[in-house]
Design a protein around this motif. Structure first.
Motif, PDB file in Angstrom:
ATOM      1  N   ASP A   3      32.722  35.642  39.098  1.00 46.58           N
ATOM      2  CA  ASP A   3      32.994  37.055  39.339  1.00 46.58           C
ATOM      3  C   ASP A   3      32.360  37.963  38.301  1.00 46.58           C
ATOM      4  O   ASP A   3      32.460  39.176  38.404  1.00 46.58           O
ATOM      5  N   GLU A  24      41.358  44.992  34.456  1.00 48.24           N
ATOM      6  CA  GLU A  24      42.420  44.306  33.720  1.00 48.24           C
ATOM      7  C   GLU A  24      43.584  43.928  34.644  1.00 48.24           C
ATOM      8  O   GLU A  24      44.321  42.980  34.353  1.00 48.24           O
ATOM      9  N   ASN A  25      43.737  44.647  35.752  1.00 52.72           N
ATOM     10  CA  ASN A  25      44.828  44.382  36.693  1.00 52.72           C
ATOM     11  C   ASN A  25      44.352  43.657  37.945  1.00 52.72           C
ATOM     12  O   ASN A  25      45.067  43.625  38.946  1.00 52.72           O
ATOM     13  N   ARG A  26      43.143  43.074  37.881  1.00 52.44           N
ATOM     14  CA  ARG A  26      42.629  42.413  39.081  1.00 52.44           C
ATOM     15  C   ARG A  26      43.481  41.205  39.466  1.00 52.44           C
ATOM     16  O   ARG A  26      43.561  40.853  40.645  1.00 52.44           O
ATOM     17  N   GLY A  27      44.123  40.567  38.472  1.00 49.55           N
ATOM     18  CA  GLY A  27      45.026  39.453  38.797  1.00 49.55           C
ATOM     19  C   GLY A  27      46.198  39.913  39.640  1.00 49.55           C
ATOM     20  O   GLY A  27      46.615  39.220  40.583  1.00 49.55           O
ATOM     21  N   THR A  28      46.724  41.087  39.333  1.00 52.58           N
ATOM     22  CA  THR A  28      47.840  41.636  40.104  1.00 52.58           C
ATOM     23  C   THR A  28      47.395  41.975  41.520  1.00 52.58           C
ATOM     24  O   THR A  28      48.099  41.697  42.504  1.00 52.58           O
ATOM     25  N   TYR A  29      46.203  42.593  41.636  1.00 51.52           N
ATOM     26  CA  TYR A  29      45.697  42.926  42.966  1.00 51.52           C
ATOM     27  C   TYR A  29      45.375  41.668  43.767  1.00 51.52           C
ATOM     28  O   TYR A  29      45.456  41.680  45.003  1.00 51.52           O
ATOM     29  N   LEU A  30      45.005  40.585  43.100  1.00 53.27           N
ATOM     30  CA  LEU A  30      44.783  39.322  43.800  1.00 53.27           C
ATOM     31  C   LEU A  30      46.090  38.822  44.423  1.00 53.27           C
ATOM     32  O   LEU A  30      46.103  38.327  45.564  1.00 53.27           O
ATOM     33  N   LYS A  31      47.187  38.980  43.699  1.00 49.00           N
ATOM     34  CA  LYS A  31      48.492  38.615  44.251  1.00 49.00           C
ATOM     35  C   LYS A  31      48.835  39.490  45.454  1.00 49.00           C
ATOM     36  O   LYS A  31      49.408  39.014  46.447  1.00 49.00           O
ATOM     37  N   ALA A  94      50.618  47.409  39.267  1.00 48.62           N
ATOM     38  CA  ALA A  94      49.208  47.702  38.985  1.00 48.62           C
ATOM     39  C   ALA A  94      48.984  49.203  38.822  1.00 48.62           C
ATOM     40  O   ALA A  94      48.278  49.643  37.909  1.00 48.62           O
TER      41      ALA A  94
END
Length: 575
Positions: A3, A24-31, A94
């Motif tokens: 990525d 920085e919040n892409r992990g949250t958006y992935l969820k 997020a």
């Protein structure tokens, strides 16, 4: 690491102040994406349940099978409920993180902004800060997850085609209609969003100006004039906002109508297929249920596009603010550990933005460390401007301002101003306690130092008689205190910490004669050995200085020892 190219491309395309918190919040958006995908898959279960009941359970009177299917459906509904809550939770998390990061960056930018590049209206500036809410609402909106639902439209269409064949045609035909309506209204939305934002900023400007000077507005009878400006701003903003909402509703209403048409189309076509025994009743009902899942995400996309227009305008406005140059050097700034206090101006010229005349014109001046200099001159002669340049609040257009032989533009502005005690002409106090206003959370100003500075300025004389003392809470700008009291607190703030350079601009303008005399008596031993710049129209204050500089129309017309200049002034020999 796959990525990384995408992340690098995003950083280049979008402003770092926004894209960095998002990444920085892409992990949250992935969820959020995973939850949305599961919700879409669970959505297919209801239609398949309906088809099975009508085609298998009812004809065969299979009650036990119905119980098993119902239990399975209940489990799916439960998981769907939990996933929907989690999706909202993750989107809010997020959005809150982005709001905090961007808000902190934007406020830091506001503090670091060069004063000569800031918007002219305080209301406009605060209105731009308020547009941060538009960004937050967009990134914290569940509507944003509609983007994730779009690929599942194809999956739903494939299921309809698999079950009902030509029944896929009505919803398939409505998709271009909804998309076209959204695309056609988008340019108008952009234009109306920009106009609505401009009208909103104008309304905010009038409001902030009125509230900030309400006492003066009442005293001079300016209420009717400002009321008419407010009404004009209200009318304009209401008109542009109405147009924005109506335009945004076109795409949403089109999507709703398309959903109805597609549903009715499936029923009409399905009746013919059912009569020819090409499909079953369960298939017809399942396809009609799935039809809504095709158009619903498009309706959300239409809503998203309307919000996107307002968000894009807000982004452009805030990004323009973020692009403004900061004060201080472009490279690494100097953090002086200690300043002697030698000040030098070489051929300095300065003009305020949009001003016709120069406030300072070719000023050359040297002040030795520990020297005390008074500045005299008519109103508008450039005295206060000189103080602002030494404080680094503005940069000269020509020449250089130096402290201890270093251009002030090379210093870190905060570090420089910690070495200068300034009591400016406006005497603005910050909402909070008197203690907060004197100490300003400086580590070198403890309780004893605060009391010492307050005693010198005369603040302790009246604060000691108040029940709350230094914990007295002040309103905005110190409203509720007299002009002399505000001035006294400002002087205490400047003296606290024993800075090597003192800049006083009309320090006793709001004081009576006795208070001024007492202040001079206390200040004389305090300013010994420290560089003092004293701007005043009161000759009595010149007892604190040893040298006087007279300015007129931005130029130095006299410079010499105090007694010499005062004699020339009394004799009328200074122009």
């Amino acid at each position: 690491m796959t990525d990384q190219p995408l992340i690098a491309a995003a950083r280049e395309r979008f402003a770092p102040w926004l894209i960095e918190p998002m990444l920085e919040n892409r992990g949250t958006y992935l969820k959020v994406a995973v939850a949305a995908a599961m919700i879409n898959l669970f959505g297919l279960v209801a239609s398949l349940f309906t088809m099975t009941v009508y085609d298998r359970i009812i004809p065969n009177d299979a009650s036990s099978s119905l119980v098993g299917l119902s239990i399975g459906l209940a489990i799916v509904v439960l998981f769907d409920f939990v996933l929907r809550l989690l999706r909202v939770y993750f989107v809010d998390i997020a959005g809150a993180n982005i709001d905090y990061e961007v808000g902190d960056t934007l406020f830091a930018k506001l503090l670091a902004m060069r004063l000569d590049r800031r918007p002219a209206s305080t209301g406009t500036l605060t209105g731009l800060m308020r547009e941060l809410e538009t960004l937050r609402d967009f990134f914290a909106s569940a509507t944003l997850t509609a983007i994730i639902d779009v690929p599942f439209i194809l999956l739903t269409l494939a299921v309809i085609a698999l079950l009902g064949g030509v029944l896929v045609l009505p919803p398939l035909a409505m998709i271009p209609v909804v998309v076209l309506a959204a695309l056609l209204t988008n340019p108008a939305l952009d234009r109306l969003s920009a106009k609505s934002l401009g009208d909103g900023l104008r309304k905010q400007s009038v409001l902030v100006e009125t509230v900030g000077s309400l006492e003066t507005v009442k005293a001079i009878g300016a209420g009717p004039m400002l009321a008419e400006r407010w009404r004009s701003a209200l009318r304009s903003h209401a008109h542009s906002s109405l147009g924005q909402r109506l335009t945004a509703s076109i795409a949403v209403t089109t999507a709703s109508s398309a959903n109805t048409i597609a549903y009715c189309g499936i029923i009409i076509v399905g009746v013919g297929l059912l009569r020819n025994h090409e499909i079953t009743t369960g298939v017809l009902l399942a396809c009609s249920v799935l039809c809504g899942r095709v158009i619903a995400p498009l309706a959300q996309i239409a809503t998203l596009l309307s919000r996107l227009s307002a968000t894009r305008i807000a982004y452009r406005q805030i990004n323009a603010l973020m692009q403004m140059p900061d004060e201080g050097p472009a490279g690494e700034a100097l953090h002086p550990a200690r300043i002697e206090g030698r000040i030098e101006l070489r051929s300095v010229a300065f003009r305020y933005p949009n001003a016709a005349e120069k406030a300072l014109d070719q000023i050359s001046l040297t002040i030795a460390a520990g020297e005390r200099v008074g500045f005299l001159g008519r109103v508008g002669s450039g005295k206060s401007t000189l103080a602002r340049l030494i404080l680094g609040l503005y940069e000269p257009q020509e020449g250089v301002v130096m402290i201890d032989g270093t251009d002030v533009r090379q210093f870190d502005p905060g570090a420089l101003r910690r070495c200068i005690g300034a009591a400016m002409q406006d005497n603005v106090l910050i909402a909070g306690s008197v203690r907060d206003n004197i100490c300003v959370e400086r580590p070198d100003v403890d309780h004893d130092e605060m009391i010492r500075a307050a005693s010198l300025s005369g603040t302790h004389a009246f604060m000691g008689q108040i029940a709350n003392g230094y914990d007295l809470r002040l309103a905005d700008r110190g409203d509720g205190l007299s002009g002399g009291q505000r001035q006294s607190i400002s002087i205490a703030r400047a003296l606290a910490g024993r800075p090597p350079i003192l800049v006083f601009d009309e320090p006793s303008s709001a004081m009576d004669g006795q208070s001024e005399t007492d202040l001079i008596g206390r200040m004389q031993p305090e300013v010994e050995g420290r560089t003092l710049l004293l701007i005043t129209h009161r000759l009595s204050l010149l007892r604190l200085v040893e040298r006087v500089v007279v300015l007129d129309r931005g130029r130095i017309v006299a410079d010499g020892a105090r007694e010499t200049i005062l004699q020339r002034l009394r004799g009328g020999k200074v122009a």
